[in-house]
Design a protein around this motif. Structure first.
Motif, PDB file in Angstrom:
ATOM      1  N   MET A   1       2.684   7.880   3.299  1.00 56.20           N
ATOM      2  CA  MET A   1       3.921   8.679   3.374  1.00 56.20           C
ATOM      3  C   MET A   1       4.293   9.150   1.969  1.00 56.20           C
ATOM      4  SD  MET A   1       6.232   9.791   5.539  1.00 56.20           S
ATOM      5  CE  MET A   1       5.869   8.770   6.972  1.00 56.20           C
ATOM      6  N   ARG A   2       4.587  10.429   1.834  1.00 54.84           N
ATOM      7  CA  ARG A   2       4.820  10.970   0.487  1.00 54.84           C
ATOM      8  C   ARG A   2       6.272  10.908   0.060  1.00 54.84           C
ATOM      9  NH1 ARG A   2       3.548  17.042   2.482  1.00 54.84           N
ATOM     10  NH2 ARG A   2       5.653  17.686   2.986  1.00 54.84           N
ATOM     11  N   TYR A   3       7.161  10.367   0.919  1.00 59.73           N
ATOM     12  CA  TYR A   3       8.578  10.233   0.586  1.00 59.73           C
ATOM     13  C   TYR A   3       8.985   8.769   0.628  1.00 59.73           C
ATOM     14  CZ  TYR A   3       8.585  15.254   1.474  1.00 59.73           C
ATOM     15  OH  TYR A   3       8.307  16.593   1.433  1.00 59.73           O
ATOM     16  N   ASP A   4       9.994   8.433  -0.184  1.00 58.77           N
ATOM     17  CA  ASP A   4      10.515   7.067  -0.192  1.00 58.77           C
ATOM     18  C   ASP A   4      11.699   6.897   0.756  1.00 58.77           C
ATOM     19  OD1 ASP A   4       8.646   6.404  -2.145  1.00 58.77           O
ATOM     20  OD2 ASP A   4      10.013   6.942  -3.783  1.00 58.77           O
ATOM     21  N   LEU A   5      12.293   8.015   1.194  1.00 61.04           N
ATOM     22  CA  LEU A   5      13.438   7.952   2.100  1.00 61.04           C
ATOM     23  C   LEU A   5      13.462   9.196   2.975  1.00 61.04           C
ATOM     24  CD1 LEU A   5      16.167   6.631   2.964  1.00 61.04           C
ATOM     25  CD2 LEU A   5      17.264   8.020   1.186  1.00 61.04           C
ATOM     26  N   VAL A   6      13.665   8.982   4.280  1.00 63.41           N
ATOM     27  CA  VAL A   6      13.877  10.087   5.211  1.00 63.41           C
ATOM     28  C   VAL A   6      15.342  10.042   5.649  1.00 63.41           C
ATOM     29  CG1 VAL A   6      13.204  11.148   7.392  1.00 63.41           C
ATOM     30  CG2 VAL A   6      11.488   9.949   6.012  1.00 63.41           C
ATOM     31  N   ILE A   7      16.052  11.141   5.425  1.00 72.84           N
ATOM     32  CA  ILE A   7      17.469  11.241   5.774  1.00 72.84           C
ATOM     33  C   ILE A   7      17.595  12.146   6.999  1.00 72.84           C
ATOM     34  CG2 ILE A   7      19.773  11.907   4.999  1.00 72.84           C
ATOM     35  CD1 ILE A   7      18.836  11.559   2.115  1.00 72.84           C
ATOM     36  N   PHE A   8      18.061  11.589   8.096  1.00 70.68           N
ATOM     37  CA  PHE A   8      18.212  12.356   9.324  1.00 70.68           C
ATOM     38  C   PHE A   8      19.639  12.872   9.479  1.00 70.68           C
ATOM     39  CE2 PHE A   8      14.777   9.353  10.369  1.00 70.68           C
ATOM     40  CZ  PHE A   8      13.816  10.219  10.890  1.00 70.68           C
ATOM     41  N   ASP A   9      19.768  14.156   9.787  1.00 71.08           N
ATOM     42  CA  ASP A   9      21.015  14.629  10.367  1.00 71.08           C
ATOM     43  C   ASP A   9      21.136  13.943  11.729  1.00 71.08           C
ATOM     44  OD1 ASP A   9      23.308  16.272  10.881  1.00 71.08           O
ATOM     45  OD2 ASP A   9      22.025  17.606  12.047  1.00 71.08           O
ATOM     46  N   ASN A  10      22.302  13.965  12.322  1.00 73.66           N
ATOM     47  CA  ASN A  10      22.492  13.271  13.597  1.00 73.66           C
ATOM     48  C   ASN A  10      22.547  14.230  14.789  1.00 73.66           C
ATOM     49  OD1 ASN A  10      23.012  10.694  15.007  1.00 73.66           O
ATOM     50  ND2 ASN A  10      24.985  11.636  15.485  1.00 73.66           N
ATOM     51  N   ASP A  11      23.568  15.074  14.814  1.00 73.65           N
ATOM     52  CA  ASP A  11      23.778  15.964  15.959  1.00 73.65           C
ATOM     53  C   ASP A  11      22.694  17.028  16.023  1.00 73.65           C
ATOM     54  OD1 ASP A  11      26.418  15.056  17.140  1.00 73.65           O
ATOM     55  OD2 ASP A  11      26.959  15.288  15.032  1.00 73.65           O
ATOM     56  N   GLY A  12      21.960  17.035  17.119  1.00 73.06           N
ATOM     57  CA  GLY A  12      20.898  18.007  17.303  1.00 73.06           C
ATOM     58  C   GLY A  12      19.557  17.563  16.777  1.00 73.06           C
ATOM     59  N   VAL A  13      19.547  16.525  15.944  1.00 69.20           N
ATOM     60  CA  VAL A  13      18.297  15.979  15.403  1.00 69.20           C
ATOM     61  C   VAL A  13      17.965  14.647  16.062  1.00 69.20           C
ATOM     62  CG1 VAL A  13      17.204  15.027  13.316  1.00 69.20           C
ATOM     63  CG2 VAL A  13      18.427  17.205  13.212  1.00 69.20           C
ATOM     64  N   LEU A  14      18.942  13.749  16.130  1.00 72.63           N
ATOM     65  CA  LEU A  14      18.746  12.456  16.790  1.00 72.63           C
ATOM     66  C   LEU A  14      19.314  12.450  18.200  1.00 72.63           C
ATOM     67  CD1 LEU A  14      19.622  10.039  13.833  1.00 72.63           C
ATOM     68  CD2 LEU A  14      17.342  10.704  14.624  1.00 72.63           C
ATOM     69  N   VAL A  15      20.521  12.973  18.351  1.00 72.88           N
ATOM     70  CA  VAL A  15      21.163  13.029  19.679  1.00 72.88           C
ATOM     71  C   VAL A  15      21.361  14.483  20.077  1.00 72.88           C
ATOM     72  CG1 VAL A  15      22.279  10.780  19.458  1.00 72.88           C
ATOM     73  CG2 VAL A  15      23.492  12.816  18.685  1.00 72.88           C
ATOM     74  N   ASP A  16      21.152  14.775  21.358  1.00 75.04           N
ATOM     75  CA  ASP A  16      21.214  16.150  21.852  1.00 75.04           C
ATOM     76  C   ASP A  16      22.658  16.527  22.174  1.00 75.04           C
ATOM     77  OD1 ASP A  16      20.303  18.615  22.611  1.00 75.04           O
ATOM     78  OD2 ASP A  16      19.641  17.976  24.607  1.00 75.04           O
ATOM     79  N   SER A  17      23.474  16.529  21.147  1.00 72.52           N
ATOM     80  CA  SER A  17      24.920  16.655  21.314  1.00 72.52           C
ATOM     81  C   SER A  17      25.459  18.058  21.095  1.00 72.52           C
ATOM     82  CB  SER A  17      25.621  15.705  20.332  1.00 72.52           C
ATOM     83  OG  SER A  17      25.147  15.963  19.011  1.00 72.52           O
ATOM     84  N   GLU A  18      24.688  18.924  20.457  1.00 71.11           N
ATOM     85  CA  GLU A  18      25.241  20.226  20.090  1.00 71.11           C
ATOM     86  C   GLU A  18      25.666  21.062  21.296  1.00 71.11           C
ATOM     87  OE1 GLU A  18      26.287  20.808  17.322  1.00 71.11           O
ATOM     88  OE2 GLU A  18      24.996  20.092  15.720  1.00 71.11           O
ATOM     89  N   PRO A  19      24.876  21.138  22.387  1.00 71.69           N
ATOM     90  CA  PRO A  19      25.354  21.913  23.546  1.00 71.69           C
ATOM     91  C   PRO A  19      26.661  21.358  24.113  1.00 71.69           C
ATOM     92  CG  PRO A  19      23.000  21.519  23.723  1.00 71.69           C
ATOM     93  CD  PRO A  19      23.489  20.674  22.582  1.00 71.69           C
ATOM     94  N   ILE A  20      26.779  20.034  24.149  1.00 73.23           N
ATOM     95  CA  ILE A  20      27.995  19.415  24.688  1.00 73.23           C
ATOM     96  C   ILE A  20      29.195  19.716  23.799  1.00 73.23           C
ATOM     97  CG2 ILE A  20      29.116  17.223  25.284  1.00 73.23           C
ATOM     98  CD1 ILE A  20      26.294  16.074  25.800  1.00 73.23           C
ATOM     99  N   SER A  21      29.064  19.395  22.521  1.00 71.71           N
ATOM    100  CA  SER A  21      30.226  19.493  21.630  1.00 71.71           C
ATOM    101  C   SER A  21      30.630  20.941  21.381  1.00 71.71           C
ATOM    102  CB  SER A  21      29.967  18.767  20.306  1.00 71.71           C
ATOM    103  OG  SER A  21      28.849  19.313  19.643  1.00 71.71           O
ATOM    104  N   ASN A  22      29.675  21.865  21.316  1.00 68.37           N
ATOM    105  CA  ASN A  22      30.050  23.262  21.069  1.00 68.37           C
ATOM    106  C   ASN A  22      30.623  23.934  22.303  1.00 68.37           C
ATOM    107  OD1 ASN A  22      29.368  24.287  18.195  1.00 68.37           O
ATOM    108  ND2 ASN A  22      27.686  22.910  18.722  1.00 68.37           N
ATOM    109  N   THR A  23      30.222  23.510  23.492  1.00 67.51           N
ATOM    110  CA  THR A  23      30.863  24.000  24.707  1.00 67.51           C
ATOM    111  C   THR A  23      32.335  23.577  24.723  1.00 67.51           C
ATOM    112  OG1 THR A  23      28.806  23.947  25.981  1.00 67.51           O
ATOM    113  CG2 THR A  23      30.859  23.864  27.233  1.00 67.51           C
ATOM    114  N   ILE A  24      32.575  22.305  24.371  1.00 65.41           N
ATOM    115  CA  ILE A  24      33.945  21.792  24.346  1.00 65.41           C
ATOM    116  C   ILE A  24      34.758  22.450  23.236  1.00 65.41           C
ATOM    117  CG2 ILE A  24      35.338  19.720  23.900  1.00 65.41           C
ATOM    118  CD1 ILE A  24      33.073  18.138  25.332  1.00 65.41           C
ATOM    119  N   LEU A  25      34.150  22.605  22.057  1.00 65.12           N
ATOM    120  CA  LEU A  25      34.863  23.210  20.932  1.00 65.12           C
ATOM    121  C   LEU A  25      35.260  24.647  21.236  1.00 65.12           C
ATOM    122  CD1 LEU A  25      35.918  23.121  18.046  1.00 65.12           C
ATOM    123  CD2 LEU A  25      33.607  23.678  17.247  1.00 65.12           C
ATOM    124  N   ALA A  26      34.325  25.431  21.760  1.00 58.90           N
ATOM    125  CA  ALA A  26      34.635  26.832  22.075  1.00 58.90           C
ATOM    126  C   ALA A  26      35.762  26.908  23.096  1.00 58.90           C
ATOM    127  CB  ALA A  26      33.384  27.529  22.593  1.00 58.90           C
TER     128      ALA A  26
END
Length: 219
Positions: A1-26
């Motif tokens: 592995m060429r990196y010492d740390l992998v930093i994950f975004d959460n919404d849309g990368v780990l959990v499929d939350s963007e369709p849910i939260s943006n429907t509610i936000l709009a």
């Protein structure tokens, strides 16, 4: 592995939350007199911290959102998460692979700590992120720093807490704001295009569309 740390975004990368939260936000913004379509919510707010929603609403209409907007919005989102939220396709297998290879990782999200915890608990991802990192946690939120993405503060803070210099970090992002933040932080960024058109992540080091591709790309 060429990196010492992998930093994950959460919404849309780990959990499929963007369709849910943006429907509610709009819907909620429209209800409050700030007409917003789902597509506009995705375009303007995906990957951003809550303060950006307040700032754009004020800038565009001259009207502030209600004082209880954040609490009311999160209550709606969390209720929907409990009913509908799933992990992003392939993310469990990807995390198993990353874990088995001994790669250090964490999550750095524009969402609140509560939002991250609710989503991880519902999807079973909590087992990957409840272990303590070098700074005592593997979970970092825009609540921990003064400015959310596209400012680099959150990614730099996460790297510092995990004890890794920025140039040894890889960021996994699906929003233009997140890609910009990672680039400004001096980190390589892998743009996840499952939901975001590739051209909107054009500044990313690498683009990919399926989580199964990621371990090989990181190597």
């Amino acid at each position: 592995m060429r990196y010492d740390l992998v930093i994950f975004d959460n919404d849309g990368v780990l959990v499929d939350s963007e369709p849910i939260s943006n429907t509610i936000l709009a819907g909620y913004l429209t209800e409050l007199g700030h007409p917003t379509s789902y597509e506009e919510s995705i375009r303007d707010y995906m990957g951003s911290a809550m303060h950006r929603i307040h700032e754009l609403a004020l800038e565009r209409t001259g009207q502030r959102l209600p004082a209880d907007f954040d609490d009311a919005f999160h209550a709606r989102v969390f209720a929907a998460f409990e009913r509908e939220l799933e992990p992003v396709a392939g993310v469990m297998e990807m995390l198993e692979r990353v874990t088995s290879e001994g790669v250090s990782y964490c999550v750095a999200s524009s969402g609140s700590h509560e939002r991250i915890r609710v989503g991880h608990r519902k999807t079973g991802l909590d087992r990957y992120f409840t272990q303590e990192g070098p700074g005592g946690t593997r979970i970092f939120s825009s609540q921990d720093v003064g400015r959310g993405k596209p400012a680099p503060d959150l990614f730099l803070y996460a790297a510092e807490q995990m004890g890794v210099p920025p140039e040894r970090c890889a960021v996994i992002e699906d929003s233009p704001l997140g890609v910009q933040a990672a680039i400004t932080a001096g980190m390589d960024v892998f743009g996840f295009t499952a939901m975001t058109p590739p051209e909107r992540l054009a500044g990313a080091t690498v683009l990919f569309s399926e989580m199964a591709e990621l371990p090989k790309l990181l190597a």
